[in-house]
Design a protein around this motif. Structure first.
Motif, short mmCIF file in Angstrom:
data_model
loop_
_atom_site.label_atom_id
_atom_site.label_comp_id
_atom_site.label_asym_id
_atom_site.label_seq_id
_atom_site.Cartn_x
_atom_site.Cartn_y
_atom_site.Cartn_z
N PHE A 2 0.83 -1.20 0.00
CA PHE A 2 0.00 0.00 0.00
C PHE A 2 0.87 1.26 0.00
CE2 PHE A 2 -3.15 -2.77 2.47
CZ PHE A 2 -3.69 -3.28 1.30
N ASP A 3 1.82 1.29 -0.91
CA ASP A 3 2.72 2.43 -1.03
C ASP A 3 2.15 3.40 -2.07
OD1 ASP A 3 4.83 4.15 -0.87
OD2 ASP A 3 6.18 2.93 -2.12
N TYR A 4 1.41 4.42 -1.56
CA TYR A 4 0.76 5.38 -2.45
C TYR A 4 1.33 6.78 -2.21
CZ TYR A 4 -2.75 1.65 -2.80
OH TYR A 4 -3.38 0.46 -2.98
N SER A 5 1.23 7.60 -3.23
CA SER A 5 1.68 8.99 -3.11
C SER A 5 0.58 9.84 -2.48
CB SER A 5 2.03 9.54 -4.49
OG SER A 5 0.86 9.64 -5.30
N TRP A 6 0.96 11.05 -2.03
CA TRP A 6 -0.03 11.99 -1.51
C TRP A 6 -1.04 12.38 -2.59
CZ3 TRP A 6 -1.10 12.84 3.33
CH2 TRP A 6 -0.12 12.62 4.31
N ALA A 7 -0.56 12.50 -3.82
CA ALA A 7 -1.46 12.85 -4.92
C ALA A 7 -2.54 11.78 -5.11
CB ALA A 7 -0.66 13.03 -6.21
N HIS A 8 -2.14 10.53 -4.91
CA HIS A 8 -3.10 9.43 -5.02
C HIS A 8 -4.22 9.60 -3.99
CE1 HIS A 8 -4.43 5.21 -5.53
NE2 HIS A 8 -4.66 5.27 -4.23
N TRP A 9 -3.84 9.83 -2.74
CA TRP A 9 -4.84 9.96 -1.69
C TRP A 9 -5.70 11.20 -1.86
CZ3 TRP A 9 -6.02 5.69 0.10
CH2 TRP A 9 -5.09 4.73 0.50
N LEU A 10 -5.09 12.30 -2.28
CA LEU A 10 -5.87 13.53 -2.50
C LEU A 10 -6.91 13.31 -3.60
CD1 LEU A 10 -3.10 16.29 -2.27
CD2 LEU A 10 -4.99 15.89 -0.66
N THR A 11 -6.51 12.62 -4.65
CA THR A 11 -7.45 12.35 -5.75
C THR A 11 -8.57 11.43 -5.29
OG1 THR A 11 -5.67 12.57 -7.37
CG2 THR A 11 -7.67 11.45 -8.09
N PHE A 12 -8.19 10.37 -4.58
CA PHE A 12 -9.18 9.40 -4.14
C PHE A 12 -10.19 10.02 -3.18
CE2 PHE A 12 -10.58 6.38 -0.87
CZ PHE A 12 -11.30 5.49 -1.66
N PHE A 13 -9.70 10.67 -2.13
CA PHE A 13 -10.62 11.22 -1.13
C PHE A 13 -11.41 12.40 -1.68
CE2 PHE A 13 -7.83 8.94 1.92
CZ PHE A 13 -8.81 8.22 2.56
N GLY A 14 -10.80 13.18 -2.57
CA GLY A 14 -11.54 14.26 -3.20
C GLY A 14 -12.71 13.74 -4.01
N ALA A 15 -12.46 12.70 -4.81
CA ALA A 15 -13.53 12.09 -5.60
C ALA A 15 -14.57 11.44 -4.71
CB ALA A 15 -12.94 11.07 -6.57
N ALA A 16 -14.12 10.76 -3.64
CA ALA A 16 -15.06 10.08 -2.73
C ALA A 16 -15.98 11.07 -2.03
CB ALA A 16 -14.27 9.26 -1.71
N PHE A 17 -15.43 12.18 -1.56
CA PHE A 17 -16.25 13.19 -0.90
C PHE A 17 -17.25 13.82 -1.89
CE2 PHE A 17 -13.20 13.20 2.62
CZ PHE A 17 -14.05 13.38 3.70
N ALA A 18 -16.78 14.10 -3.09
CA ALA A 18 -17.67 14.70 -4.10
C ALA A 18 -18.83 13.76 -4.43
CB ALA A 18 -16.87 15.02 -5.36
N LEU A 19 -18.54 12.47 -4.58
CA LEU A 19 -19.58 11.50 -4.91
C LEU A 19 -20.53 11.28 -3.73
CD1 LEU A 19 -17.34 8.93 -6.79
CD2 LEU A 19 -19.15 10.33 -7.81
N GLU A 20 -20.02 11.38 -2.52
CA GLU A 20 -20.84 11.14 -1.33
C GLU A 20 -21.92 12.20 -1.16
OE1 GLU A 20 -22.50 9.58 1.99
OE2 GLU A 20 -21.00 8.61 0.73
#
Length: 214
Positions: A2-20
């Motif tokens: 689970f070695d992800y970049s900060w950009a990965h997490w920002l993209t994922f959580f940004g999209a998840a919050f928008a969809l929620e």
């Protein structure tokens, strides 16, 4: 792992919050249960929806959602069952509004079914929407990073993190909605119109689901 970049997490959580925060059948169902019977039923409905969503996540991880995406018959069967269930919920809301409007006495809180019933209904609202299954199938795999860990584990991780996002938003909406409805319960006519609006929206969502394509 689970070695992800900060950009990965920002993209994922940004999209998840928008969809929620985009209203859909699940969020509307939770809001309706909260408005009609209080936050206890709202939370029961929320956990029911989450249970259904967990099944979708598991299906995505195991590859079962891909079968639904390829099978026109499976998609159609679930779609029509889900559409019928949403329309039925809408009709129930309209009937409840009419009953509340017919009485000339002081308004009262509708007789609440058990919270267990709200939980079961939440499961069905989520499970009987094939668009949810296809959403998980399309959304979660986008965040699989080669070399970051086993694909199955990555899918499961991102699927479960969607529940973390939901847990940050939906309970707060339930508490705020419950507070607002407590202020409106003394206004019978306004409450009846709100119930009619909910019924119409559910019927509209059912019709939209019936017309949905894969």
């Amino acid at each position: 792992m689970f070695d992800y970049s900060w950009a990965h997490w920002l993209t994922f959580f940004g999209a998840a919050f928008a969809l929620e925060i985009v209203p859909g059948p699940d969020l509307l169902f939770i809001a309706t249960k909260t408005a009609r019977h209080g936050r206890g039923h709202g939370f029961a409905a929320m956990f029911g929806v989450w249970t259904g969503a967990l099944v979708h996540v598991a299906a995505t991880v195991l590859g079962l959602a891909a079968i639904l995406a390829r099978s026109a018959m499976a998609f159609s069967v679930i779609k029509w069952m889900g559409a019928a269930y949403l329309v039925w919920l809408g009709i129930q809301a309209l009937i409840s509004a009419q009953r509340g409007n017919d009485t000339s006495e002081a308004p009262s809180v509708p007789v609440a079914p058990s919270r267990w019933a709200a939980y079961r209904q939440g499961i069905l609202v989520d499970l009987l929407n094939p668009k949810v299954a296809l959403f998980f199938l399309a959304f979660i795999p986008q965040f699989v990073v080669p070399g970051a860990g086993p694909v199955t584990a990555q899918l499961a991780l991102h699927g479960l993190l969607l529940f973390v996002v939901a847990g940050l938003i939906e309970p707060a909406l339930i508490l705020v909605g419950d507070r607002l409805m407590r202020l409106l319960r003394g206004r019978r006519r306004l409450a009846a119109w709100a119930e009619r609006g909910v019924g119409a929206i559910f019927i509209g969502l059912g019709a939209r689901l019936a017309l949905a394509q894969r």
